[in-house]
Scaffold this motif. Structure first.
Motif: not given
Length: 126
Positions: A34-36, A53-60, A70-76
């Motif tokens: 995902m992205g912004w 998708w697993h949140g381990e890699k980010t880019g800016y 950027i972060s994500r909570d896949n449980a929610k």
């Protein structure tokens, strides 16, 4: 039907912080990168941050690196964008986006995004 909804925008003073949130339904949230994106007045929409998708890699992009997270909570099923030390040039409409096709990427601009939300306005006053 995929639906993407952003929230958290508003008016903030320069130097302040704001956290944006995004939910996506109609798909397996935890299977998609995902992205912004941000669209400033009179400018084209541009991707500013992305996450696997697993949140381990980010880019800016350079303009927000070191200030935005950027972060994500896949449980929610929630994607976040924590924005610190905001500047007037950060003002614009912020969009959440979902990767359309799977694949690896080195930078956010390489990602093929398939779905976007309607956006949330962030205004930074000087």
């Amino acid at each position: 039907q995929v639906q993407v909804v952003e929230s958290g925008g508003g008016l903030v003073e320069a130097g302040g912080s704001r956290t944006l949130s995004c939910t996506a339904s109609g798909l397996r949230f935890d299977r998609f990168d995902m992205g912004w994106f941000r669209q400033a007045p009179g400018k084209e929409r541009e991707v500013i941050s992305c996450i696997t998708w697993h949140g381990e890699k980010t880019g800016y992009v350079d303009s927000v690196a070191g200030r935005f997270t950027i972060s994500r909570d896949n449980a929610k099923n929630i994607l976040f964008l924590q924005m610190n030390n905001l500047k007037p040039e950060d003002s614009g409409v912020y969009y959440c986006a979902v990767q359309g096709n799977s694949g690896t990427w080195d930078k956010c601009q390489d990602i093929n995004f398939g779905w976007w939300g309607q956006g949330t306005q962030v205004t930074v006053s000087s």
